[in-house]
Enzyme design. Structure first.
Site, PDB file in Angstrom:
ATOM      1  CG  ASP A  52      -1.916   1.286   1.239  1.00  0.00           C
ATOM      2  OD1 ASP A  52      -2.913   1.090   0.628  1.00  0.00           O
ATOM      3  OD2 ASP A  52      -1.471   2.256   1.983  1.00  0.00           O
ATOM      4  CE1 TYR A  56       0.413   7.902   2.555  1.00  0.00           C
ATOM      5  CE2 TYR A  56       1.128   5.569   1.894  1.00  0.00           C
ATOM      6  CZ  TYR A  56       0.266   6.408   2.480  1.00  0.00           C
ATOM      7  OH  TYR A  56      -0.965   6.016   3.172  1.00  0.00           O
ATOM      8  CE  LYS A  99      -3.753   4.460   0.389  1.00  0.00           C
ATOM      9  NZ  LYS A  99      -2.435   4.589   0.666  1.00  0.00           N
ATOM     10  CG  HIS A 123      -4.666   9.452   0.167  1.00  0.00           C
ATOM     11  ND1 HIS A 123      -3.529   9.547  -0.070  1.00  0.00           N
ATOM     12  CD2 HIS A 123      -4.715   9.316   1.581  1.00  0.00           C
ATOM     13  CE1 HIS A 123      -2.830   9.168   0.833  1.00  0.00           C
ATOM     14  NE2 HIS A 123      -3.550   8.913   2.004  1.00  0.00           N
TER      15      HIS A 123
HETATM   16  N1  LIG Z   1      -5.642   6.001   3.756  1.00  0.00           N
HETATM   17  C1  LIG Z   1      -4.865   6.931   4.607  1.00  0.00           C
HETATM   18  O1  LIG Z   1      -5.229   8.023   4.741  1.00  0.00           O
HETATM   19  C2  LIG Z   1      -3.989   6.689   5.233  1.00  0.00           C
HETATM   20  C3  LIG Z   1      -3.479   7.136   6.472  1.00  0.00           C
HETATM   21  C4  LIG Z   1      -2.235   6.556   7.183  1.00  0.00           C
HETATM   22  C5  LIG Z   1      -1.869   5.116   6.859  1.00  0.00           C
HETATM   23  N2  LIG Z   1      -2.204   4.743   5.743  1.00  0.00           N
HETATM   24  C6  LIG Z   1      -1.639   3.235   5.404  1.00  0.00           C
HETATM   25  O2  LIG Z   1      -1.628   2.533   6.580  1.00  0.00           O
HETATM   26  C7  LIG Z   1      -0.445   2.018   6.586  1.00  0.00           C
HETATM   27  C8  LIG Z   1      -0.243   1.654   8.244  1.00  0.00           C
HETATM   28  O3  LIG Z   1      -0.469   2.664   9.214  1.00  0.00           O
HETATM   29  P1  LIG Z   1       0.893   3.437   9.973  1.00  0.00           P
HETATM   30  O4  LIG Z   1       1.953   3.496   9.261  1.00  0.00           O
HETATM   31  O5  LIG Z   1       0.268   4.965  10.270  1.00  0.00           O
HETATM   32  O6  LIG Z   1       0.833   2.753  11.353  1.00  0.00           O
HETATM   33  P2  LIG Z   1       0.800   1.533  11.995  1.00  0.00           P
HETATM   34  O7  LIG Z   1       1.078   0.404  10.914  1.00  0.00           O
HETATM   35  O8  LIG Z   1      -0.426   1.351  12.918  1.00  0.00           O
HETATM   36  O9  LIG Z   1       1.962   1.422  12.985  1.00  0.00           O
HETATM   37  C9  LIG Z   1       3.176   1.510  12.589  1.00  0.00           C
HETATM   38  C10 LIG Z   1       4.111   1.438  13.801  1.00  0.00           C
HETATM   39  O10 LIG Z   1       4.043   0.067  14.372  1.00  0.00           O
HETATM   40  C11 LIG Z   1       5.311  -0.356  14.631  1.00  0.00           C
HETATM   41  N3  LIG Z   1       5.328  -1.803  14.487  1.00  0.00           N
HETATM   42  C12 LIG Z   1       4.994  -2.572  13.461  1.00  0.00           C
HETATM   43  N4  LIG Z   1       4.903  -3.896  13.689  1.00  0.00           N
HETATM   44  C13 LIG Z   1       5.149  -3.980  14.857  1.00  0.00           C
HETATM   45  C14 LIG Z   1       5.280  -5.002  15.758  1.00  0.00           C
HETATM   46  N5  LIG Z   1       5.213  -6.258  15.451  1.00  0.00           N
HETATM   47  N6  LIG Z   1       5.621  -4.861  17.101  1.00  0.00           N
HETATM   48  C15 LIG Z   1       5.894  -3.884  17.317  1.00  0.00           C
HETATM   49  N7  LIG Z   1       5.912  -2.679  16.826  1.00  0.00           N
HETATM   50  C16 LIG Z   1       5.484  -2.777  15.410  1.00  0.00           C
HETATM   51  C17 LIG Z   1       6.161   0.300  13.483  1.00  0.00           C
HETATM   52  O11 LIG Z   1       7.455   0.168  13.805  1.00  0.00           O
HETATM   53  P3  LIG Z   1       9.022  -0.093  12.910  1.00  0.00           P
HETATM   54  O12 LIG Z   1       8.334   0.199  11.468  1.00  0.00           O
HETATM   55  O13 LIG Z   1      10.008   0.820  13.348  1.00  0.00           O
HETATM   56  O14 LIG Z   1       9.250  -1.616  12.843  1.00  0.00           O
HETATM   57  C18 LIG Z   1       5.849   1.553  13.452  1.00  0.00           C
HETATM   58  O15 LIG Z   1       6.190   2.445  14.516  1.00  0.00           O
HETATM   59  C19 LIG Z   1       0.480   3.352   6.362  1.00  0.00           C
HETATM   60  O16 LIG Z   1       1.937   2.891   6.098  1.00  0.00           O
HETATM   61  C20 LIG Z   1      -0.140   3.504   5.127  1.00  0.00           C
HETATM   62  O17 LIG Z   1       0.069   2.551   3.958  1.00  0.00           O
HETATM   63  C21 LIG Z   1      -3.212   5.299   5.077  1.00  0.00           C
END
Ligand SMILES: NC(=O)c1ccc[n+]([C@@H]2O[C@H](COP(=O)([O-])OP(=O)(O)OC[C@H]3O[C@@H](n4cnc5c(N)ncnc54)[C@H](OP(=O)(O)O)[C@@H]3O)[C@@H](O)[C@H]2O)c1
Length: 279
Positions: free
Chosen positions: A44, A49, A74, A107
């Site tokens: 994704d 980004y 997106k 998005h």
């Molecule tokens: N459509 C939208 O508006 C929108 C908005 C925000 C995000 N997104 C999408 O959703 C994805 C995920 O959301 P996000 O990046 O905001 O946050 P998330 O996946 O909820 O959290 C990421 C955090 O969790 C940590 N982490 C991951 N797996 C872990 C595990 N097994 N144990 C401990 N810590 C862990 C990562 O650390 P490390 O990386 O340091 O390992 C990072 O700090 C995004 O990357 C993006 O593709 C979409």
């Protein structure tokens, strides 16, 4: 990796690898290559980004056949409208180095606080999505951050119904009414920030339920999503965590544990309401 069927019959891998905030170039290329090597088949990204070029490099370096992968990107609000969207799609595809996309998402809905013609603007963008879909350039089309109030006018006037809605969903922020609306309309829900960008790891309640299931809190969050037919998109640049997240695939939580997580008080919300954002 298990799959989920979209309303056009296409099967999408039921968990995706998130790439928000991973820097373009070597960092995201390496993260994507590692995620694919570990077993992710769904990536994704978004034009916002600013890492599509590196994502494309990671995909190419993985050596996996393109047909085995699911790639989502997106269109950002400033790129929307009919003509702009067609141009933005070509630009994203070029940066990714691909000749088709699996899923293209709006998005964010045009925000009423920013656009008086927000509804028309969403419909214009959607007409461009329908053209890209009809031309065979994308296998599925959908939206992100659309609540029922944004989806209903789109559903009322579209030719092709959205297949996916990507929403902020994690323990402590369930968006239950909008999820119900999507699922009743045969729209698959994806969960962005399935760990609330780390907030989930501070919850004593989640730790207790995870211990009881012999799993980590991360695995608990992912299994909770998937058992609710929601596709989580965990992001990690840490290979051990990437593997740990994939290993949630076999977890089976009890109805009681799912309910306990559903009922946690609100925490970890990003604060981004689609009708109030200023972009
Ligand atoms: N459509 C939208 O508006 C929108 C908005 C925000 C995000 N997104 C999408 O959703 C994805 C995920 O959301 P996000 O990046 O905001 O946050 P998330 O996946 O909820 O959290 C990421 C955090 O969790 C940590 N982490 C991951 N797996 C872990 C595990 N097994 N144990 C401990 N810590 C862990 C990562 O650390 P490390 O990386 O340091 O390992 C990072 O700090 C995004 O990357 C993006 O593709 C979409």
């Amino acid at each position: 990796m298990s799959t989920i069927k979209l309303n056009n019959g296409v099967e999408m891998p039921a968990m995706g690898f998130g790439t928000w905030a991973i820097a373009d170039g070597a960092e995201v290329a390496e993260a994507v290559k590692t995620a694919i090597e570990c077993g992710f088949r769904h990536i994704d990204t978004a034009s916002f980004y600013k890492n599509e070029t590196g994502v494309g490099r990671g995909i190419a370096a993985s050596g996996i056949n393109r047909s085995q992968l699911w790639v989502t990107t997106k269109v950002w609000p400033t790129e929307t409208g009919y003509d702009n969207t067609l141009r933005a799609f070509d630009a994203s595809l070029n940066r990714l180095g691909l000749d088709y996309l699996d899923l293209y998402l709006i998005h964010w809905p045009a925000s009423p606080s920013h656009y008086t013609d927000w509804c028309e603007r969403n419909l214009d963008t959607w007409r461009a999505f329908e053209k890209l879909y009809a031309d065979g350039r994308v296998r599925a089309i959908g939206v992100s951050n659309f609540l029922a109030s944004h989806l209903q006018p789109l559903i009322d006037s579209c030719t092709v119904k959205p297949m996916v809605d990507q929403l902020e969903i994690h323990p402590g922020y369930t968006q239950a009414d909008d999820v119900k609306f999507c699922q009743a309309n045969n729209i698959v829900v994806e969960a962005w920030s399935p760990f609330g960008r780390g907030a989930a790891f501070k919850s004593a309640e989640l730790k207790q339920i995870a211990d009881h299931n012999n799993c980590s809190v991360a695995q608990l969050c992912l299994a909770w999503c998937r058992q609710k037919q929601i596709v989580p998109l965990p992001k990690s640049v840490t290979p051990e965590r990437v593997k740990e997240n994939l290993e949630s695939d076999g977890l089976n939580l009890s109805e009681n544990d799912i309910l306990k997580i559903d009922q946690l008080p609100e925490f970890g919300w990003s604060g981004q309401h689609p009708d109030k954002v200023t972009f």
